[in-house]
Design an enzyme around this catalytic site. Structure first.
Site: not given
Ligand code: NAD
Ligand code: IMJ
Length: 256
Positions: A156, A163
């Protein structure tokens, strides 16, 4: 009668129908909120526009959050069309792929800057423009975080640091905006299979760990997150601000 009848909200972070932001948008709309959507670049318009239109939205605009001009245009349009705002959903993050593997120690200056700019500073940039439209209406801003801000999670890396900055920003914004009756809260969600989780090394292991060790013995669903988002953006949470609510099946309370 919905919890959000007559309210207006803007959603940042829909990429497709698996996005956390999309699950949140659906429940907000179901409870009566009128919604505006933004998308991160031209490539995403063809995905986001049909989804937004399916909820009856008319304001659908590009917004790369690294571009102040695009952010200004979005809030100009919302000011012109609506004149006020009740809710803002910040559900976006980005770091370069090469920063999300190996050691945090190797994070580059530019990779750090980009991850913190998109994933943390953007909340400040959006909140500042939203505040004049939200003032005095009892509305709310929410953002999405992950446990990697509190504990070291493999791969991460710089996102964990971003975060941590995001959660601290939400707290400082809550202090600044509280006197205007605008609340700012964070949902720390457990892992869910979205685009942002695709291709992450060890993601399946993390899902398995949550399933076997969390108090609820399961992974969270998009609807789990959406329910908490509805609570935080409605009057049900009128006394709650600057908070981080974990929607993680209880995983983060467990020790060994
Ligand atoms: P997602 O890929 O559907 O959403 C991520 C969004 O970020 C996308 O819509 C992308 O277009 C947007 N984005 C990236 N760069 C950007 C930029 N320069 N300007 C505007 N938008 C931009 O994935 P998600 O899982 O729905 O992620 C949403 C949020 O939830 C993120 O903050 C992520 O860190 C958080 N989150 C995700 C998880 C998980 O496991 N998926 C867990 C906890 C928190
Ligand atoms: C993302 C990376 C490493 C470990 C991770 C994650 N774990 C989880 C996530 C354990 C749950 C997903 N997460 C919480 C995120 O916030 C992801 C952010 C993200 C993901 C990508 C993938 C593609 C890319 N850039 C990204 N930047 C942020 O090119």
């Amino acid at each position: 009668m919905g919890l959000l009848d007559g309210k207006k909200g803007i959603i940042f972070g829909v990429a497709n129908d698996k996005s956390i932001a999309w699950a949140i948008a659906r429940i907000l709309k179901k409870e009566g909120m009128e919604l505006a959507f933004t998308y991160a670049g031209e490539a995403l318009e063809s995905r986001v526009r049909p989804l937004a239109e399916s909820l009856g939205s008319r304001i659908i605009l590009p917004c790369d959050v690294t571009d102040d001009g695009q952010i200004d245009s979005v809030f100009d349009a919302v000011g012109r069309e609506w004149g006020s705002l009740d809710g803002l959903v910040h559900s976006l993050a980005f770091a370069r792929k090469e920063e999300l593997k190996g050691e945090y120690l190797t994070t580059s200056r530019d990779g750090f800057r980009l991850a913190l700019d998109v994933s943390a500073y953007s909340l400040v940039a959006l909140a500042r423009r939203a505040a004049p439209l939200m003032e005095g209406r009892g509305g709310g801003i929410i953002t999405l975080s992950y446990y990697g801000s509190e504990k070291v999670i493999q791969n991460y890396n710089v996102m964990g640091v971003a975060k941590a900055a995001l959660e601290a920003s939400a707290m400082y914004l809550a202090a600044d905006l509280g006197p205007k009756n605008i609340r700012v809260n964070t949902i720390s969600a457990g892992p869910v299979k979205t685009l942002a989780a695709m291709g992450i090394t060890g993601f399946k292991t993390i899902l398995d760990s949550v399933e076997s060790r969390s108090p609820l013995r399961r992974n969270i669903t998009l609807d789990d997150v959406a329910g908490t988002a509805l609570y935080l953006l409605s009057g049900l949470s009128s006394g709650v601000t600057g908070e981080v609510i974990h929607v993680d099946a209880g995983y983060s309370i467990m020790g060994v």
